[in-house]
Design a protein around this motif. Sequence first.
Motif, PDB file in Angstrom:
ATOM      1  N   ARG A 151      50.769  70.313 -14.341  1.00 25.85           N
ATOM      2  CA  ARG A 151      50.894  69.363 -15.455  1.00 25.85           C
ATOM      3  C   ARG A 151      49.906  68.357 -15.625  1.00 25.85           C
ATOM      4  O   ARG A 151      49.363  67.871 -16.518  1.00 25.85           O
ATOM      5  CB  ARG A 151      52.339  68.745 -15.008  1.00 25.85           C
ATOM      6  N   ASP A 177      59.823  61.627  -8.332  1.00 28.48           N
ATOM      7  CA  ASP A 177      59.431  60.404  -8.809  1.00 28.48           C
ATOM      8  C   ASP A 177      58.204  59.863  -7.834  1.00 28.48           C
ATOM      9  O   ASP A 177      57.580  59.146  -8.026  1.00 28.48           O
ATOM     10  CB  ASP A 177      60.167  59.449  -9.011  1.00 28.48           C
ATOM     11  N   ASP A 207      51.266  58.836 -13.619  1.00 29.84           N
ATOM     12  CA  ASP A 207      52.812  58.509 -13.924  1.00 29.84           C
ATOM     13  C   ASP A 207      53.224  59.704 -15.045  1.00 29.84           C
ATOM     14  O   ASP A 207      54.595  59.931 -14.699  1.00 29.84           O
ATOM     15  CB  ASP A 207      52.659  56.971 -14.742  1.00 29.84           C
ATOM     16  N   ARG A 208      52.578  59.913 -15.859  1.00 26.60           N
ATOM     17  CA  ARG A 208      53.183  60.998 -16.664  1.00 26.60           C
ATOM     18  C   ARG A 208      53.423  62.297 -16.120  1.00 26.60           C
ATOM     19  O   ARG A 208      54.460  63.005 -16.150  1.00 26.60           O
ATOM     20  CB  ARG A 208      52.315  61.481 -17.863  1.00 26.60           C
ATOM     21  N   ASN A 211      56.616  61.985 -13.891  1.00 25.69           N
ATOM     22  CA  ASN A 211      57.959  62.335 -14.650  1.00 25.69           C
ATOM     23  C   ASN A 211      57.683  63.250 -15.664  1.00 25.69           C
ATOM     24  O   ASN A 211      58.470  63.249 -16.802  1.00 25.69           O
ATOM     25  CB  ASN A 211      57.720  60.780 -15.579  1.00 25.69           C
ATOM     26  N   GLY A 212      56.967  64.260 -15.644  1.00 26.68           N
ATOM     27  CA  GLY A 212      56.793  65.591 -16.434  1.00 26.68           C
ATOM     28  C   GLY A 212      57.909  66.245 -16.902  1.00 26.68           C
ATOM     29  O   GLY A 212      58.206  66.432 -17.824  1.00 26.68           O
ATOM     30  N   ALA A 214      61.111  65.028 -16.537  1.00 26.77           N
ATOM     31  CA  ALA A 214      62.035  64.377 -17.353  1.00 26.77           C
ATOM     32  C   ALA A 214      61.761  64.132 -18.630  1.00 26.77           C
ATOM     33  O   ALA A 214      62.532  63.942 -19.474  1.00 26.77           O
ATOM     34  CB  ALA A 214      62.165  62.872 -16.452  1.00 26.77           C
ATOM     35  N   GLU A 215      60.331  64.244 -18.856  1.00 28.08           N
ATOM     36  CA  GLU A 215      59.859  64.098 -20.328  1.00 28.08           C
ATOM     37  C   GLU A 215      60.351  65.335 -20.973  1.00 28.08           C
ATOM     38  O   GLU A 215      61.045  65.100 -21.901  1.00 28.08           O
ATOM     39  CB  GLU A 215      58.432  63.814 -20.217  1.00 28.08           C
ATOM     40  N   ILE A 216      60.267  66.315 -20.601  1.00 33.67           N
ATOM     41  CA  ILE A 216      60.856  67.677 -21.090  1.00 33.67           C
ATOM     42  C   ILE A 216      62.259  67.606 -21.296  1.00 33.67           C
ATOM     43  O   ILE A 216      62.819  67.903 -22.441  1.00 33.67           O
ATOM     44  CB  ILE A 216      60.245  68.832 -20.243  1.00 33.67           C
ATOM     45  N   GLY A 218      63.926  65.130 -21.531  1.00 34.67           N
ATOM     46  CA  GLY A 218      64.434  64.177 -22.742  1.00 34.67           C
ATOM     47  C   GLY A 218      64.479  64.851 -24.211  1.00 34.67           C
ATOM     48  O   GLY A 218      65.186  64.337 -24.937  1.00 34.67           O
ATOM     49  N   LEU A 219      63.256  65.740 -24.089  1.00 38.05           N
ATOM     50  CA  LEU A 219      63.101  66.106 -25.292  1.00 38.05           C
ATOM     51  C   LEU A 219      63.790  67.391 -25.860  1.00 38.05           C
ATOM     52  O   LEU A 219      64.505  67.437 -26.704  1.00 38.05           O
ATOM     53  CB  LEU A 219      61.539  66.682 -25.523  1.00 38.05           C
ATOM     54  N   SER A 224      66.067  71.923 -19.162  1.00 35.88           N
ATOM     55  CA  SER A 224      65.071  71.447 -18.634  1.00 35.88           C
ATOM     56  C   SER A 224      63.774  72.374 -18.671  1.00 35.88           C
ATOM     57  O   SER A 224      64.090  73.510 -19.123  1.00 35.88           O
ATOM     58  CB  SER A 224      65.340  71.257 -17.085  1.00 35.88           C
TER      59      SER A 224
END
Length: 310
Positions: A151, A177, A207-208, A211-212, A214-216, A218-219, A224
């Motif tokens: 990532r 995290d 930071d991204r 949280n990589g 969690a970002e996916i 969320g999308l 997951s």
Amino acid sequence: MDKKVTVVGAGNVGATAAQRLAEKELCDVVLVDIVEGVPQGKALDLTEAAPIEKHDAHLTGSNGYEETAGSDIVIITAGIPRKPGMSRDDLISTNAGIIKSVTEQIAKYSPNAVLIIVSNPLDAMCHVAFEASGFPKNRVIGMAGVLDSARFRAFIAMELDVSVENTHAFVLGGHGDTMVPLPRYSTVAGIPITELISKERIAELVDRTANGGAEIVGLLKTGSAYYAPASAAVEMAESILKDKKKVLPCAAYLQGEYGINDLYIGVPVKLGKNGVEQVIEITLTEEEKTALMKSAAAVQGLKDDLAKLG
């Protein structure tokens, strides 16, 4: 094929891992899941794709473990996935029971296998599998650092508009995290990214990365990530099957390395036919050491929670 890999869990991660293993012609694959028909159906579907993809890997779907006997590697993806609003840690009690049951069956039928754990919370599930299997520490490994580093590498390549093949990155610590990306050891064609990207922008990419997942989540909203986690597990499996001795960041059981004892944590390791053949200790700055210890403390907290569960 003279090698055999079992993938436990025929969901998105497991099925994608089976596909990658077969299409790379690394091994025969057994796909196991408790849901009747699902592993059989996905194995058959992948088999029917074989003439087009031009591989001769043999794929088998099963609801039991007899078919898995004599596996060289077992990739464990079983468990419930994260949903929006959930942390990896929220999964601990449910997935601990699943991983314990699965590992006991695997150890019974494939006592010489190397276990690659993918299920979350990753570091805690490694402890469950380590204890349930009775295997030596070198044969129970967690897939986390390869994914987290991939990532970070992807974000670096996007930022600099360069080939991902030129990017290399290291992410240490727990899979969560508190993971510890190391910009000093992250390079583009050998050039440290600290020479190419501003400190502020690197902090944003770090930071991204943390949280990589969690970002996916969320999308996607209903699941997951699975393509990148599957690829990461297969890269580890390939290094073991081919005895490539790649140096990859993986969750390994530490006994004194980096000042950490009796804990699974992400560090660079050499992966060969025996699993973890060496834990590689790199020099860390005081700031990096502090971050790694904070990450280790978070993993220790999960391990303590497991002990409370009994």
